[in-house]
Design an enzyme around this catalytic site. Structure first.
Site, PDB file in Angstrom:
ATOM      1  N   LEU A 155      12.164   1.749   9.033  1.00 57.76           N
ATOM      2  CA  LEU A 155      12.067   0.313   9.290  1.00 57.76           C
ATOM      3  C   LEU A 155      10.666  -0.203   9.000  1.00 57.76           C
ATOM      4  O   LEU A 155      10.483  -1.163   8.239  1.00 57.76           O
ATOM      5  CB  LEU A 155      12.471   0.028  10.737  1.00 57.76           C
ATOM      6  N   TYR A 156       9.681   0.439   9.585  1.00 54.80           N
ATOM      7  CA  TYR A 156       8.292   0.030   9.363  1.00 54.80           C
ATOM      8  C   TYR A 156       7.896   0.176   7.903  1.00 54.80           C
ATOM      9  O   TYR A 156       7.356  -0.747   7.286  1.00 54.80           O
ATOM     10  CB  TYR A 156       7.379   0.877  10.254  1.00 54.80           C
ATOM     11  N   GLY A 157       8.175   1.345   7.315  1.00 55.95           N
ATOM     12  CA  GLY A 157       7.783   1.603   5.932  1.00 55.95           C
ATOM     13  C   GLY A 157       8.422   0.646   4.952  1.00 55.95           C
ATOM     14  O   GLY A 157       7.778   0.164   4.020  1.00 55.95           O
TER      15      GLY A 157
END
Length: 248
Positions: A155-157
């Site tokens: 999600l972050y990446g």
């Protein structure tokens, strides 16, 4: 580095960590910094620290959860900057880690709102204004995990990978009008926000040639370089400041 007096910079997530370090360094060059963040206490302290050192700073409280909050922040920054913002640092970001199947739709919406939507609409508001004034600089803060697959960081990446692509698209779109758009891609960095990682931060950093986490000031140095005229012929680039992690 040449004095930057007369310029105004808007720095999101500017009340702690990397954003605060960048705000202080830009203020030392004579830039009027507008720091944006959620915490009034941290914001007021950041402004007080900059002013006590002889710099010029203002704080705007915002959560950057939607397009309207981004547009309102841009409007306030322009007002504080006497009609202009010359530098935009899209630093605000959230990074919940976890397996894809453990992430909820609310998690997804929250991460993409702060990490992608807010920068998108800040650029939409401010880049054309910069062009009208003859140019400007935009620096997006991404992450090394936007460049390779890492378990627990989908999600972050992916949100930061979107910002990496937007960096190139905005350079192509606004570069001809004198607005340079670039990105800094940090590796593990010791800040208040990453304290929750505990020993995990050191373990992640140990995988890189540098073998240690960065300080917020080390990342800020790269941001300031791309935000000022010392990088005048750099457009659409992503500068890795990750201790060499993505090089090996």
């Amino acid at each position: 580095m040449a004095n930057q007096t007369g310029k105004t910079a808007l720095i999101t997530g500017g009340t702690s960590g990397i954003g605060r370090a960048a705000a202080k360094q830009l203020a030392e060059l004579g830039v009027h910094v507008v720091v944006a963040g959620r915490s009034a206490e941290r914001g007021e302290q950041t402004v007080a620290d900059i002013r006590s050192a002889g710099g010029k700073a203002d704080f705007v409280q915002t959560d950057l959860q939607d397009a309207s909050s981004a547009r309102e922040l841009a409007k306030k920054a322009v007002e504080l900057g006497n009609g202009r913002v010359d530098i935009l640092v899209n630093n605000a970001g959230i990074f919940p880690f976890g397996a894809t199947h453990d992430m909820s739709e609310d998690d997804f919406e929250r991460v993409y709102a702060v990490n992608v939507k807010a920068p998108y609409f800040l650029v939409a508001e401010l880049a054309p204004r910069m062009a009208e004034h003859g140019g400007g600089a935009i620096v997006n803060v991404t992450t090394m995990v936007a460049d390779y697959g890492a378990a627990g960081m989908s999600l972050y990446g992916s949100s930061k990978a979107a910002l990496t692509l937007l960096t190139k698209a905005w350079a192509a779109e606004y570069g001809p009008s004198g607005v340079r758009v670039n990105a800094v891609s940090p590796g593990p960095t010791r800040t208040e926000g990453t304290d929750v990682m505990g020993e995990g931060l050191d373990q992640l950093a140990a995988q890189a040639p540098a073998g240690r986490p960065a300080s917020a000031d080390e990342i800020a140095e790269a941001i300031v370089f791309l935000a000022t005229d010392r990088s005048s012929f750099i457009y659409g680039a992503t500068l890795p400041v990750d201790g060499g992690r993505t090089a090996v």
